[in-house]
Design a protein around this motif. Structure first.
Motif, short mmCIF file in Angstrom:
data_model
loop_
_atom_site.label_atom_id
_atom_site.label_comp_id
_atom_site.label_asym_id
_atom_site.label_seq_id
_atom_site.Cartn_x
_atom_site.Cartn_y
_atom_site.Cartn_z
N GLU A 1 0.83 -1.21 0.00
CA GLU A 1 0.00 0.00 0.00
C GLU A 1 0.86 1.25 0.00
N ALA A 2 1.93 1.24 0.77
CA ALA A 2 2.83 2.40 0.82
C ALA A 2 3.50 2.62 -0.53
N ARG A 3 3.92 1.52 -1.18
CA ARG A 3 4.55 1.65 -2.51
C ARG A 3 3.54 2.18 -3.53
N LEU A 4 2.30 1.67 -3.46
CA LEU A 4 1.27 2.14 -4.39
C LEU A 4 0.97 3.62 -4.16
N GLN A 5 0.86 4.03 -2.90
CA GLN A 5 0.59 5.43 -2.58
C GLN A 5 1.72 6.33 -3.07
N GLU A 6 2.96 5.86 -2.91
CA GLU A 6 4.11 6.63 -3.38
C GLU A 6 4.08 6.77 -4.91
N ALA A 7 3.77 5.69 -5.60
CA ALA A 7 3.68 5.74 -7.07
C ALA A 7 2.56 6.68 -7.51
N PHE A 8 1.44 6.63 -6.80
CA PHE A 8 0.31 7.50 -7.12
C PHE A 8 0.71 8.96 -6.92
N SER A 9 1.35 9.27 -5.80
CA SER A 9 1.78 10.64 -5.51
C SER A 9 2.76 11.15 -6.57
N GLU A 10 3.68 10.29 -6.97
CA GLU A 10 4.64 10.68 -8.01
C GLU A 10 3.92 11.00 -9.32
N ALA A 11 2.92 10.20 -9.68
CA ALA A 11 2.16 10.44 -10.91
C ALA A 11 1.36 11.74 -10.82
N VAL A 12 0.82 12.04 -9.65
CA VAL A 12 0.09 13.31 -9.46
C VAL A 12 1.04 14.49 -9.66
N VAL A 13 2.25 14.39 -9.09
CA VAL A 13 3.24 15.46 -9.26
C VAL A 13 3.58 15.63 -10.74
N LEU A 14 3.75 14.53 -11.46
CA LEU A 14 4.02 14.61 -12.90
C LEU A 14 2.87 15.34 -13.61
N MET A 15 1.64 15.01 -13.23
CA MET A 15 0.47 15.65 -13.84
C MET A 15 0.47 17.14 -13.54
N GLU A 16 0.73 17.50 -12.29
CA GLU A 16 0.74 18.91 -11.90
C GLU A 16 1.87 19.68 -12.57
N ASN A 17 2.97 19.00 -12.87
CA ASN A 17 4.12 19.65 -13.52
C ASN A 17 4.02 19.66 -15.04
N GLY A 18 2.91 19.15 -15.57
CA GLY A 18 2.70 19.20 -17.01
C GLY A 18 3.26 18.03 -17.79
N ASP A 19 3.81 17.04 -17.14
CA ASP A 19 4.32 15.85 -17.84
C ASP A 19 3.16 14.86 -17.98
N LEU A 20 2.21 15.24 -18.82
CA LEU A 20 0.93 14.53 -18.90
C LEU A 20 1.07 13.11 -19.46
N GLU A 21 1.94 12.92 -20.43
CA GLU A 21 2.09 11.59 -21.02
C GLU A 21 2.67 10.60 -20.01
N GLU A 22 3.68 11.03 -19.27
CA GLU A 22 4.28 10.15 -18.27
C GLU A 22 3.27 9.88 -17.15
N ALA A 23 2.53 10.92 -16.74
CA ALA A 23 1.51 10.73 -15.71
C ALA A 23 0.45 9.74 -16.19
#
Length: 194
Positions: free
Chosen positions: A40-62
């Motif tokens: 669960e912690a690993r999944l939450q970390e991966a989710f948070s990283e993807a949200v940061v990518l989305m917020e930073n405009g890296d939409l394809e990677e997110a």
């Protein structure tokens, strides 16, 4: 004891390994919980990283990361909701609608999915469905301010009900940490039309 010294090393290793193999056939509930917490912690970390990518405009990677999470954890609504938001950003309202409906299939009270389905319905001219979706979002979370503002705007501008919209605008203005500056104007206009 003398016989132990005469055993060949391979046989001693076999005895040692056999002894190590003896034990519980499966992990205990506590061990399973630890593994689950770690996953669960690993999944939450991966989710948070993807949200940061989305917020930073890296939409394809997110998008790629949210799709991977959705494939690995189809029971989770968060990654699917973010795929819906990404679809909206790219202008693909049909894909966004499908994604948000997938979220509601998993979690019928999901405020973000209901709110965005309301936006999609409003933009398509289905004002009664938009109102229903905004109200469902607020029923699930009365503090979800985007749905409150969207409902006020729908009632005021699209349905011509400024008297019903006014208290919603005022609630939004009171609750929002940084309210939309246009809300003051909308309140003023609604009061004038009432």
């Amino acid at each position: 004891m003398i016989w132990v010294k005469k055993l060949n090393p391979a046989l001693m290793l076999l005895l040692l390994l056999t002894g190590c193999a003896v034990g519980p056939e499966r992990t205990t509930a506590l061990d399973d919980a630890a593994v689950t917490a770690e996953s669960e912690a690993r999944l939450q970390e991966a989710f948070s990283e993807a949200v940061v990518l989305m917020e930073n405009g890296d939409l394809e990677e997110a998008r790629s990361r949210f799709e991977k999470m959705t494939a690995e954890h189809p029971e989770r609504s968060g990654p699917i909701a973010n795929l819906g938001l990404l679809a909206m950003q790219s202008g693909d309202m049909e894909l966004a609608r499908v994604r948000f409906e997938q979220v509601l299939a998993l979690n019928p009270k999901h405020p973000v999915a209901n709110n965005h389905l309301g936006v999609i319905a409003r933009n398509a001219g289905d004002f009664s469905l938009a109102e229903k979706r905004y109200r469902e979002a607020l029923a699930a979370n009365p503090e979800y301010l985007p749905a409150l503002l969207n409902l006020a705007f729908l009632l005021d501008i699209y349905l011509g009900q400024p008297a019903q919209a006014l208290p919603l605008y005022e609630q939004y203005k009171e609750r929002a940490e940084e309210p939309d500056p246009r809300v003051k104007d909308w309140i003023f206009d609604a009061k004038n039309r009432i």
